[in-house]
Design a protein around this motif. Sequence first.
Motif, PDB file in Angstrom:
ATOM      1  N   GLU A   1       0.872  -1.284  -0.143  1.00  0.00           N
ATOM      2  CA  GLU A   1      -0.047  -0.146   0.104  1.00  0.00           C
ATOM      3  C   GLU A   1       0.725   1.260   0.001  1.00  0.00           C
ATOM      4  O   GLU A   1       0.365   2.186  -0.296  1.00  0.00           O
TER       5      GLU A   1
ATOM      6  N   LYS B   1      -3.534   4.413   6.286  1.00  0.00           N
ATOM      7  CA  LYS B   1      -4.613   3.799   5.862  1.00  0.00           C
ATOM      8  C   LYS B   1      -5.922   3.646   6.945  1.00  0.00           C
ATOM      9  O   LYS B   1      -6.989   3.840   6.684  1.00  0.00           O
TER      10      LYS B   1
ATOM     11  N   LYS C   1      -6.375   8.518   7.052  1.00  0.00           N
ATOM     12  CA  LYS C   1      -7.309   8.506   6.111  1.00  0.00           C
ATOM     13  C   LYS C   1      -7.528   9.431   5.144  1.00  0.00           C
ATOM     14  O   LYS C   1      -6.606   9.910   4.605  1.00  0.00           O
TER      15      LYS C   1
END
Length: 268
Positions: free
Chosen positions: A30, A82, A86
Amino acid sequence: MTQRKRLSNSPSLSQNKRQSGSFMTQGDSEDATFTQPSTSQVQRGLEKVTSAQVDQKTAEVVQYFLVKDQKKIPVRRAELVKNVVKEYRNIYPEILKRAARIFDQVFGLKLVEIDNRNHMYILVNNLETTDSASPNEWLTNPKMGLLFVILSVIFMKGGVVRENLIWNTLKKLRVDQGEKHEEFGDVRRVVTDEFVRQRYLEYLRIPHTEPLEHEFRWGQRADKEVSKAKILEFMGQLHEQEPQSWTQQYRDAYSLSQGAQATTSSLR
């Protein structure tokens, strides 16, 4: 000379079988999608939110770190963005800077990046950053005492030791990997899994060994939290010798100790 390859979280290793003691932290794939915002992007982002919103998100980041720190688990930037930051990712640097200030001023902790490639952070006691906790403080905590013994053996043996040497040393202290310990439980799991996940130790497969063998090295967290100079002083007391008796270790311990005071990790 046989070339020894370190384990890493690099995607290039996905073609190989994962070795014992290695681990994949959520967010490995990610982080590639996250681009560190520029100063101007952060400034524009701050203009779109209220001070109260930034303070609230900063408080959430602080809480997240404190929860992770209870188990000494490093925090990866990808999982932080994540799971916590956010939709505020465009002001991530400002949030992290504010969190670091809170850790310093309120908790007496220093936010340190231990891996600037994978962007992993830990909290270190400010009182211990330049003069790490004494051996006596470590040894009052049984699990930390176990770790201290292992790190001491690795350091005194030149920075890398085969797995069998660690188990043989612990067995002399009545800590047997084959038996459930009343204090540690599954000793092997604590040493090869828990201490590795916490980044106190690296547990690496030795290539081209049959049967398969592993070796231990100091991990990134140990480099930040543990004083090699104090280990050497402790060994000197234990063996009734001057620390200078171990020439190479003395050189390593005190050159690193002096260098650590002049070097700090930048927050990313």
